[in-house]
Scaffold this active site. Structure first.
Site, PDB file in Angstrom:
ATOM      1  N   LYS A  27      -6.582  -3.786  14.469  1.00  0.00           N
ATOM      2  CA  LYS A  27      -5.126  -3.332  14.724  1.00  0.00           C
ATOM      3  C   LYS A  27      -5.182  -3.713  16.418  1.00  0.00           C
ATOM      4  O   LYS A  27      -3.632  -4.436  15.880  1.00  0.00           O
ATOM      5  CB  LYS A  27      -5.395  -1.949  15.040  1.00  0.00           C
ATOM      6  N   GLY A  44       0.796  -0.845   0.151  1.00  0.00           N
ATOM      7  CA  GLY A  44       0.467   0.168   0.158  1.00  0.00           C
ATOM      8  C   GLY A  44       0.872   1.515  -0.288  1.00  0.00           C
ATOM      9  O   GLY A  44       0.497   1.994   1.193  1.00  0.00           O
ATOM     10  N   TYR A  80     -12.222  -1.436  13.044  1.00  0.00           N
ATOM     11  CA  TYR A  80     -10.343  -0.500  12.678  1.00  0.00           C
ATOM     12  C   TYR A  80     -10.073  -1.525  13.668  1.00  0.00           C
ATOM     13  O   TYR A  80      -8.528  -1.940  13.991  1.00  0.00           O
ATOM     14  CB  TYR A  80     -10.659   0.642  12.553  1.00  0.00           C
TER      15      TYR A  80
HETATM   16  P1  NAD Z   1      -4.106   5.795   2.836  1.00  0.00           P
HETATM   17  O1  NAD Z   1      -5.431   5.982   2.809  1.00  0.00           O
HETATM   18  O2  NAD Z   1      -3.694   7.138   2.812  1.00  0.00           O
HETATM   19  O3  NAD Z   1      -3.210   4.844   1.883  1.00  0.00           O
HETATM   20  C1  NAD Z   1      -3.453   3.210   2.298  1.00  0.00           C
HETATM   21  C2  NAD Z   1      -2.942   2.922   1.152  1.00  0.00           C
HETATM   22  O4  NAD Z   1      -3.432   1.563   1.461  1.00  0.00           O
HETATM   23  C3  NAD Z   1      -3.118   3.533   0.009  1.00  0.00           C
HETATM   24  O5  NAD Z   1      -2.235   3.455  -0.694  1.00  0.00           O
HETATM   25  C4  NAD Z   1      -3.555   2.494  -0.807  1.00  0.00           C
HETATM   26  O6  NAD Z   1      -4.086   2.205  -1.544  1.00  0.00           O
HETATM   27  C5  NAD Z   1      -3.663   1.055   0.363  1.00  0.00           C
HETATM   28  N1  NAD Z   1      -4.757  -0.050  -0.008  1.00  0.00           N
HETATM   29  C6  NAD Z   1      -5.709  -0.028   0.782  1.00  0.00           C
HETATM   30  N2  NAD Z   1      -6.225  -1.142   0.581  1.00  0.00           N
HETATM   31  C7  NAD Z   1      -5.371  -2.046   0.401  1.00  0.00           C
HETATM   32  C8  NAD Z   1      -5.640  -3.387  -0.414  1.00  0.00           C
HETATM   33  N3  NAD Z   1      -6.213  -4.312   0.368  1.00  0.00           N
HETATM   34  N4  NAD Z   1      -4.150  -4.172  -1.264  1.00  0.00           N
HETATM   35  C9  NAD Z   1      -3.196  -3.186  -1.371  1.00  0.00           C
HETATM   36  N5  NAD Z   1      -3.119  -2.273  -0.351  1.00  0.00           N
HETATM   37  C10 NAD Z   1      -3.889  -1.568  -0.890  1.00  0.00           C
HETATM   38  O7  NAD Z   1      -4.211   5.643   4.441  1.00  0.00           O
HETATM   39  P2  NAD Z   1      -2.732   6.425   5.683  1.00  0.00           P
HETATM   40  O8  NAD Z   1      -2.774   7.029   6.326  1.00  0.00           O
HETATM   41  O9  NAD Z   1      -0.709   5.968   4.820  1.00  0.00           O
HETATM   42  O10 NAD Z   1      -2.360   4.497   6.083  1.00  0.00           O
HETATM   43  C11 NAD Z   1      -1.054   3.372   6.095  1.00  0.00           C
HETATM   44  C12 NAD Z   1      -1.724   2.365   7.575  1.00  0.00           C
HETATM   45  O11 NAD Z   1      -1.280   3.460   8.727  1.00  0.00           O
HETATM   46  C13 NAD Z   1      -2.460   2.142   7.094  1.00  0.00           C
HETATM   47  O12 NAD Z   1      -2.748   0.883   7.589  1.00  0.00           O
HETATM   48  C14 NAD Z   1      -3.455   2.426   8.187  1.00  0.00           C
HETATM   49  O13 NAD Z   1      -4.426   1.774   8.953  1.00  0.00           O
HETATM   50  C15 NAD Z   1      -2.935   2.402   9.386  1.00  0.00           C
HETATM   51  N6  NAD Z   1      -2.583   4.080  10.175  1.00  0.00           N
HETATM   52  C16 NAD Z   1      -2.670   4.966   9.767  1.00  0.00           C
HETATM   53  C17 NAD Z   1      -3.216   6.460  10.910  1.00  0.00           C
HETATM   54  C18 NAD Z   1      -3.237   7.864  11.069  1.00  0.00           C
HETATM   55  O14 NAD Z   1      -4.312   8.627  11.272  1.00  0.00           O
HETATM   56  N7  NAD Z   1      -3.498   8.381   9.036  1.00  0.00           N
HETATM   57  C19 NAD Z   1      -3.128   6.418  11.775  1.00  0.00           C
HETATM   58  C20 NAD Z   1      -2.903   5.876  12.484  1.00  0.00           C
HETATM   59  C21 NAD Z   1      -2.511   3.666  11.575  1.00  0.00           C
END
Ligand code: NAD
Length: 248
Positions: free
Chosen positions: A160, A13, A156
Protein backbone atom coordinates in the site's frame (compact mmCIF):
# COMPACT_ATOMS: atom_id res chain seq x y z
CA UNK A 1 -26.56 16.77 -9.40
CA UNK A 2 -24.85 14.02 -11.43
CA UNK A 3 -21.09 14.51 -11.37
CA UNK A 4 -19.88 11.88 -13.84
CA UNK A 5 -22.32 12.19 -16.71
CA UNK A 6 -20.73 11.07 -20.00
CA UNK A 7 -17.58 9.66 -18.37
CA UNK A 8 -16.46 6.04 -18.68
CA UNK A 9 -14.76 4.29 -15.77
CA UNK A 10 -12.93 1.01 -15.19
CA UNK A 11 -12.95 -0.33 -11.63
CA UNK A 12 -11.02 -3.45 -10.57
CA UNK A 13 -12.32 -5.94 -8.01
CA UNK A 14 -15.89 -4.65 -7.96
CA UNK A 15 -17.88 -7.81 -7.21
CA UNK A 16 -18.18 -6.81 -3.55
CA UNK A 17 -17.08 -4.39 -0.84
CA UNK A 18 -15.54 -1.01 -1.65
CA UNK A 19 -15.21 -1.74 -5.39
CA UNK A 20 -18.88 -2.57 -5.66
CA UNK A 21 -19.85 0.64 -3.84
CA UNK A 22 -17.62 2.65 -6.20
CA UNK A 23 -19.32 1.05 -9.21
CA UNK A 24 -22.76 1.82 -7.73
CA UNK A 25 -21.93 5.44 -6.89
CA UNK A 26 -20.29 6.02 -10.28
CA UNK A 27 -23.35 4.68 -12.11
CA UNK A 28 -25.66 6.75 -9.90
CA UNK A 29 -23.64 9.78 -11.00
CA UNK A 30 -24.12 8.89 -14.66
CA UNK A 31 -20.83 7.14 -15.49
CA UNK A 32 -20.63 4.15 -17.80
CA UNK A 33 -18.92 1.40 -15.82
CA UNK A 34 -16.60 -1.43 -16.83
CA UNK A 35 -15.56 -3.50 -13.84
CA UNK A 36 -13.54 -6.61 -13.12
CA UNK A 37 -14.17 -9.59 -10.92
CA UNK A 38 -12.04 -12.59 -10.12
CA UNK A 39 -14.37 -15.49 -9.39
CA UNK A 40 -18.05 -14.76 -8.96
CA UNK A 41 -19.70 -14.53 -12.39
CA UNK A 42 -23.11 -14.58 -10.69
CA UNK A 43 -22.37 -11.53 -8.54
CA UNK A 44 -20.90 -9.75 -11.55
CA UNK A 45 -24.04 -10.39 -13.61
CA UNK A 46 -26.23 -9.09 -10.76
CA UNK A 47 -24.10 -5.95 -10.50
CA UNK A 48 -24.23 -5.36 -14.27
CA UNK A 49 -28.01 -5.57 -14.10
CA UNK A 50 -28.22 -3.23 -11.11
CA UNK A 51 -25.94 -0.61 -12.70
CA UNK A 52 -27.84 -0.66 -15.99
CA UNK A 53 -30.97 0.31 -14.10
CA UNK A 54 -29.31 3.71 -13.69
CA UNK A 55 -29.48 4.10 -17.48
CA UNK A 56 -25.73 3.67 -18.01
CA UNK A 57 -23.71 1.09 -19.91
CA UNK A 58 -22.22 -1.49 -17.53
CA UNK A 59 -20.16 -4.60 -18.15
CA UNK A 60 -18.20 -7.01 -15.95
CA UNK A 61 -14.98 -8.66 -17.13
CA UNK A 62 -13.33 -11.63 -15.47
CA UNK A 63 -9.70 -10.60 -15.03
CA UNK A 64 -6.93 -11.32 -12.55
CA UNK A 65 -5.41 -7.92 -11.74
CA UNK A 66 -2.11 -9.53 -10.74
CA UNK A 67 -1.51 -10.79 -14.29
CA UNK A 68 0.14 -8.43 -16.75
CA UNK A 69 -1.15 -10.41 -19.74
CA UNK A 70 -4.72 -10.36 -18.42
CA UNK A 71 -4.57 -6.60 -17.82
CA UNK A 72 -3.45 -6.12 -21.41
CA UNK A 73 -6.34 -8.23 -22.71
CA UNK A 74 -8.80 -6.54 -20.34
CA UNK A 75 -8.04 -2.98 -21.41
CA UNK A 76 -8.19 -4.04 -25.06
CA UNK A 77 -11.65 -5.54 -24.54
CA UNK A 78 -12.89 -2.60 -22.47
CA UNK A 79 -11.79 -0.12 -25.14
CA UNK A 80 -13.47 -2.21 -27.84
CA UNK A 81 -16.75 -2.05 -25.88
CA UNK A 82 -16.56 1.47 -24.43
CA UNK A 83 -14.16 3.25 -26.88
CA UNK A 84 -12.81 5.58 -24.18
CA UNK A 85 -11.57 5.47 -20.59
CA UNK A 86 -11.80 8.65 -18.53
CA UNK A 87 -11.42 7.15 -15.06
CA UNK A 88 -9.60 4.11 -13.70
CA UNK A 89 -9.91 2.88 -10.13
CA UNK A 90 -7.37 0.29 -9.00
CA UNK A 91 -9.28 -1.21 -6.10
CA UNK A 92 -8.54 -4.98 -6.19
CA UNK A 93 -6.62 -6.04 -3.13
CA UNK A 94 -6.01 -8.83 -0.64
CA UNK A 95 -4.50 -9.41 2.79
CA UNK A 96 -2.34 -12.33 3.92
CA UNK A 97 -1.53 -11.16 7.44
CA UNK A 98 1.22 -12.72 9.51
CA UNK A 99 4.05 -11.73 11.80
CA UNK A 100 7.36 -11.56 9.94
CA UNK A 101 8.72 -14.69 11.66
CA UNK A 102 5.79 -16.70 10.29
CA UNK A 103 5.26 -14.94 6.98
CA UNK A 104 5.90 -17.18 4.00
CA UNK A 105 7.44 -16.10 0.72
CA UNK A 106 4.11 -16.98 -0.89
CA UNK A 107 2.19 -14.63 1.43
CA UNK A 108 4.61 -11.84 0.60
CA UNK A 109 4.48 -12.47 -3.17
CA UNK A 110 0.70 -12.82 -3.38
CA UNK A 111 0.07 -9.53 -1.62
CA UNK A 112 2.71 -7.55 -3.51
CA UNK A 113 1.58 -8.94 -6.85
CA UNK A 114 -2.14 -8.48 -6.29
CA UNK A 115 -2.00 -5.09 -4.59
CA UNK A 116 0.98 -3.34 -6.18
CA UNK A 117 2.00 -4.99 -9.44
CA UNK A 118 -1.67 -4.90 -10.45
CA UNK A 119 -1.58 -1.11 -10.35
CA UNK A 120 1.39 -1.06 -12.72
CA UNK A 121 -0.32 -3.64 -14.96
CA UNK A 122 -3.48 -1.57 -15.39
CA UNK A 123 -1.89 1.89 -15.50
CA UNK A 124 0.61 0.74 -18.12
CA UNK A 125 -2.30 -0.26 -20.36
CA UNK A 126 -4.58 2.76 -19.88
CA UNK A 127 -2.08 5.58 -20.01
CA UNK A 128 -1.74 5.57 -23.80
CA UNK A 129 -5.47 5.99 -24.42
CA UNK A 130 -5.73 8.71 -21.72
CA UNK A 131 -2.81 10.57 -23.34
CA UNK A 132 -4.58 10.39 -26.68
CA UNK A 133 -7.74 11.78 -25.07
CA UNK A 134 -5.74 14.52 -23.32
CA UNK A 135 -7.13 13.72 -19.93
CA UNK A 136 -8.02 11.16 -17.30
CA UNK A 137 -8.25 10.42 -13.62
CA UNK A 138 -6.47 7.45 -12.03
CA UNK A 139 -7.51 6.58 -8.48
CA UNK A 140 -5.54 4.01 -6.54
CA UNK A 141 -7.09 2.50 -3.42
CA UNK A 142 -4.32 2.18 -0.86
CA UNK A 143 -4.81 2.11 2.94
CA UNK A 144 -3.90 4.18 5.99
CA UNK A 145 -1.72 1.19 6.85
CA UNK A 146 0.49 2.24 3.91
CA UNK A 147 1.08 5.51 5.78
CA UNK A 148 1.35 4.26 9.34
CA UNK A 149 2.47 0.62 9.13
CA UNK A 150 0.79 -2.14 11.13
CA UNK A 151 2.18 -5.10 13.04
CA UNK A 152 1.36 -8.34 11.23
CA UNK A 153 0.96 -6.58 7.89
CA UNK A 154 4.49 -5.96 6.58
CA UNK A 155 3.48 -7.32 3.18
CA UNK A 156 0.20 -5.39 3.00
CA UNK A 157 1.69 -2.12 4.32
CA UNK A 158 4.61 -2.37 1.88
CA UNK A 159 2.22 -2.91 -1.04
CA UNK A 160 0.00 0.00 0.00
CA UNK A 161 2.96 2.34 0.63
CA UNK A 162 4.33 1.29 -2.77
CA UNK A 163 1.07 2.38 -4.39
CA UNK A 164 1.55 5.85 -2.93
CA UNK A 165 5.07 6.27 -4.35
CA UNK A 166 3.90 4.90 -7.68
CA UNK A 167 0.93 7.28 -7.84
CA UNK A 168 2.92 10.38 -6.91
CA UNK A 169 5.51 9.52 -9.58
CA UNK A 170 2.84 8.91 -12.20
CA UNK A 171 1.15 12.21 -11.32
CA UNK A 172 4.46 13.95 -12.06
CA UNK A 173 4.96 12.04 -15.31
CA UNK A 174 1.46 12.62 -16.66
CA UNK A 175 0.41 15.99 -15.29
CA UNK A 176 1.37 17.78 -18.49
CA UNK A 177 -1.09 15.51 -20.32
CA UNK A 178 -3.93 16.51 -17.99
CA UNK A 179 -3.98 13.06 -16.39
CA UNK A 180 -4.52 13.24 -12.64
CA UNK A 181 -3.38 10.44 -10.32
CA UNK A 182 -4.47 10.26 -6.70
CA UNK A 183 -4.64 7.81 -3.82
CA UNK A 184 -7.53 7.10 -1.51
CA UNK A 185 -6.40 5.64 1.80
CA UNK A 186 -9.29 4.02 3.66
CA UNK A 187 -9.08 3.34 7.37
CA UNK A 188 -11.25 0.64 8.91
CA UNK A 189 -14.09 -0.06 6.48
CA UNK A 190 -16.73 -2.73 7.15
CA UNK A 191 -16.40 -5.24 4.30
CA UNK A 192 -15.65 -8.96 3.90
CA UNK A 193 -11.95 -8.06 4.17
CA UNK A 194 -12.33 -6.86 7.75
CA UNK A 195 -15.15 -9.23 8.77
CA UNK A 196 -12.60 -11.85 9.84
CA UNK A 197 -10.84 -9.65 12.42
CA UNK A 198 -11.56 -10.66 16.00
CA UNK A 199 -13.83 -8.49 18.16
CA UNK A 200 -10.97 -7.44 20.43
CA UNK A 201 -9.01 -5.98 17.51
CA UNK A 202 -12.14 -4.23 16.18
CA UNK A 203 -12.92 -2.72 19.59
CA UNK A 204 -9.35 -1.45 19.83
CA UNK A 205 -9.62 0.20 16.41
CA UNK A 206 -12.88 1.98 17.19
CA UNK A 207 -11.43 3.51 20.37
CA UNK A 208 -8.87 5.30 18.18
CA UNK A 209 -11.30 6.60 15.55
CA UNK A 210 -12.27 10.21 16.36
CA UNK A 211 -15.56 9.93 14.44
CA UNK A 212 -16.37 6.92 16.65
CA UNK A 213 -17.48 4.48 13.97
CA UNK A 214 -16.16 2.22 11.25
CA UNK A 215 -16.42 3.49 7.69
CA UNK A 216 -18.80 2.13 5.08
CA UNK A 217 -17.87 1.27 1.49
CA UNK A 218 -20.00 4.27 0.43
CA UNK A 219 -17.83 6.60 2.55
CA UNK A 220 -14.87 5.61 0.36
CA UNK A 221 -16.88 5.56 -2.88
CA UNK A 222 -18.04 9.15 -2.43
CA UNK A 223 -14.44 10.38 -2.23
CA UNK A 224 -13.73 8.41 -5.42
CA UNK A 225 -16.66 10.21 -7.10
CA UNK A 226 -15.02 13.52 -6.17
CA UNK A 227 -11.62 12.42 -7.53
CA UNK A 228 -13.18 11.05 -10.72
CA UNK A 229 -15.19 14.21 -11.34
CA UNK A 230 -14.21 17.62 -12.61
CA UNK A 231 -14.74 18.96 -9.08
CA UNK A 232 -11.18 17.78 -8.42
CA UNK A 233 -9.74 19.21 -11.65
CA UNK A 234 -6.76 20.74 -9.82
CA UNK A 235 -6.05 17.80 -7.47
CA UNK A 236 -3.25 15.42 -8.43
CA UNK A 237 -0.53 13.45 -6.67
CA UNK A 238 -2.46 13.52 -3.40
CA UNK A 239 -3.33 10.96 -0.75
CA UNK A 240 -6.78 11.40 0.77
CA UNK A 241 -7.37 9.37 3.91
CA UNK A 242 -10.93 8.20 4.47
CA UNK A 243 -10.56 7.00 8.01
CA UNK A 244 -12.80 8.99 10.34
CA UNK A 245 -9.77 10.92 11.57
CA UNK A 246 -7.80 7.81 12.60
CA UNK A 247 -4.75 9.03 10.72
CA UNK A 248 -4.12 12.77 10.72
P1 NAD B 1 -12.94 -7.22 -0.33
O1 NAD B 1 -12.12 -8.40 0.03
O2 NAD B 1 -14.35 -7.15 0.15
O3 NAD B 1 -12.93 -6.96 -1.89
C1 NAD B 1 -11.76 -7.04 -2.63
C2 NAD B 1 -12.15 -7.22 -4.08
O4 NAD B 1 -10.94 -7.39 -4.84
C3 NAD B 1 -13.00 -8.46 -4.30
O5 NAD B 1 -14.03 -8.14 -5.21
C4 NAD B 1 -12.01 -9.46 -4.92
O6 NAD B 1 -12.61 -10.38 -5.80
C5 NAD B 1 -11.10 -8.52 -5.68
N1 NAD B 1 -9.81 -9.13 -5.98
C6 NAD B 1 -8.94 -9.69 -5.13
N2 NAD B 1 -7.88 -10.16 -5.81
C7 NAD B 1 -8.09 -9.86 -7.12
C8 NAD B 1 -7.38 -10.08 -8.31
N3 NAD B 1 -6.21 -10.71 -8.31
N4 NAD B 1 -7.91 -9.65 -9.49
C9 NAD B 1 -9.10 -9.02 -9.52
N5 NAD B 1 -9.83 -8.79 -8.41
C10 NAD B 1 -9.33 -9.21 -7.23
O7 NAD B 1 -12.11 -5.97 0.20
P2 NAD B 1 -12.51 -4.42 0.39
O8 NAD B 1 -12.52 -4.18 1.84
O9 NAD B 1 -13.65 -4.06 -0.44
O10 NAD B 1 -11.15 -3.77 -0.18
C11 NAD B 1 -11.08 -3.08 -1.41
C12 NAD B 1 -9.75 -2.33 -1.45
O11 NAD B 1 -9.71 -1.41 -0.34
C13 NAD B 1 -8.53 -3.23 -1.29
O12 NAD B 1 -7.49 -2.77 -2.12
C14 NAD B 1 -8.16 -3.05 0.17
O13 NAD B 1 -6.80 -3.30 0.40
C15 NAD B 1 -8.55 -1.61 0.39
N6 NAD B 1 -8.77 -1.27 1.80
C16 NAD B 1 -9.77 -1.85 2.51
C17 NAD B 1 -9.95 -1.49 3.84
C18 NAD B 1 -11.03 -2.07 4.72
O14 NAD B 1 -11.04 -1.77 5.90
N7 NAD B 1 -11.93 -2.88 4.21
C19 NAD B 1 -9.09 -0.56 4.44
C20 NAD B 1 -8.08 0.01 3.67
C21 NAD B 1 -7.94 -0.36 2.36
Amino acid sequence: MKLLEGKTALITGASRGIGQAIAQQFAAHGAHVAFTYLASAEKAAALEKELRQQGVKAMGFRSDASSYAEAEKLVDEVLKEFQILDVVVNNAGITRDNLILRMSEQQWDEVLTTNLKSVFNICKQVVRTMMKNRGGSIINVSSVVGLTGNAGQTNYAASKAGMIGFTKSLAKELGSRNIRCNVVAPGFIETDMTAGLNEEVKAQYIKNIPLGRYGSPDDVARVCVFLASDLSAYVSGQVISVCGGLHT
